[in-house]
Design a protein around this motif. Structure first.
Motif, PDB file in Angstrom:
ATOM      1  N   LEU A  56      -1.784   1.212  -1.103  1.00  0.00           N
ATOM      2  CA  LEU A  56      -2.951   1.116  -1.469  1.00  0.00           C
ATOM      3  C   LEU A  56      -3.282   0.570  -2.856  1.00  0.00           C
ATOM      4  N   PHE A  57      -2.422   1.037  -3.865  1.00  0.00           N
ATOM      5  CA  PHE A  57      -2.415   0.574  -5.052  1.00  0.00           C
ATOM      6  C   PHE A  57      -1.907  -1.002  -5.273  1.00  0.00           C
ATOM      7  N   VAL A  58      -0.802  -1.217  -4.492  1.00  0.00           N
ATOM      8  CA  VAL A  58      -0.401  -2.493  -4.392  1.00  0.00           C
ATOM      9  C   VAL A  58      -1.520  -3.450  -3.713  1.00  0.00           C
ATOM     10  N   LEU A  59      -2.260  -2.975  -2.392  1.00  0.00           N
ATOM     11  CA  LEU A  59      -3.095  -3.820  -2.175  1.00  0.00           C
ATOM     12  C   LEU A  59      -4.453  -3.877  -2.953  1.00  0.00           C
ATOM     13  N   TYR A  60      -4.869  -2.988  -3.823  1.00  0.00           N
ATOM     14  CA  TYR A  60      -5.987  -3.158  -4.505  1.00  0.00           C
ATOM     15  C   TYR A  60      -5.413  -4.157  -5.685  1.00  0.00           C
ATOM     16  N   ARG A  61      -4.258  -3.850  -6.333  1.00  0.00           N
ATOM     17  CA  ARG A  61      -3.995  -4.701  -7.412  1.00  0.00           C
ATOM     18  C   ARG A  61      -3.918  -6.234  -7.394  1.00  0.00           C
TER      19      ARG A  61
END
Length: 104
Positions: A56-61
Motif C-alpha cells: 500500500l505504501f508503494v501504491l500510495y507513493r
C-alpha cells in the motif's frame, strides 16, 4: 488553507489504508485458509500485514498521492530500485507462510 488540505489528505490516507488494507487482508486470508494455512495467532499473520502495508505504501507513493488534496513541493515517486525492493520483499513475505508453517 494549506493546513486544511494536509488534514484532508491525512484523513484520506487513513481511510484508504484501512479499507484497501482490510480488503487485501481478507483476500490473503481467504487464500491461506483455502490452502489449509491457519494464520490466526502466529507470526504469519504479522508478516502478511507488513507485506500488505508495504504494498500500500508503494501504491500510495507512486500513484495515489498525485490524486489527492495536497499539492506540495515534496511529492515525488519512489525510485525504481526502492519500488522493486519493496514489492519483492512484500511478495516474499506473502509467500513465506506457504513454505514455513509456524505452529506457535
Amino acid at each position: 488553507m494549506t493546513t486544511f488540505k494536509i488534514f484532508l489528505e491525512l484523513i484520506r490516507i487513513i481511510i484508504l489504508f484501512f479499507i484497501i488494507g482490510c480488503v487485501m487482508w481478507g483476500c490473503v486470508k481467504l487464500i491461506y485458509t483455502s490452502l489449509g494455512i491457519n494464520v490466526d495467532g502466529s507470526y504469519a499473520g504479522w508478516l502478511g500485514g507488513i507485506a500488505i502495508y508495504s504494498l500500500l505504501f508503494v501504491l500510495y507513493r507512486n500513484k495515489l498521492q498525485f490524486l489527492g488534496f495536497y499539492n506540495g513541493p515534496y511529492r515525488q515517486k519512489l525510485s525504481p530500485k526502492s519500488t522493486t525492493t519493496l514489492i519483492t520483499v512484500s511478495v516474499f513475505l506473502l509467500l513465506l507462510p506457504l513454505f514455513w508453517r509456524p505452529d506457535f
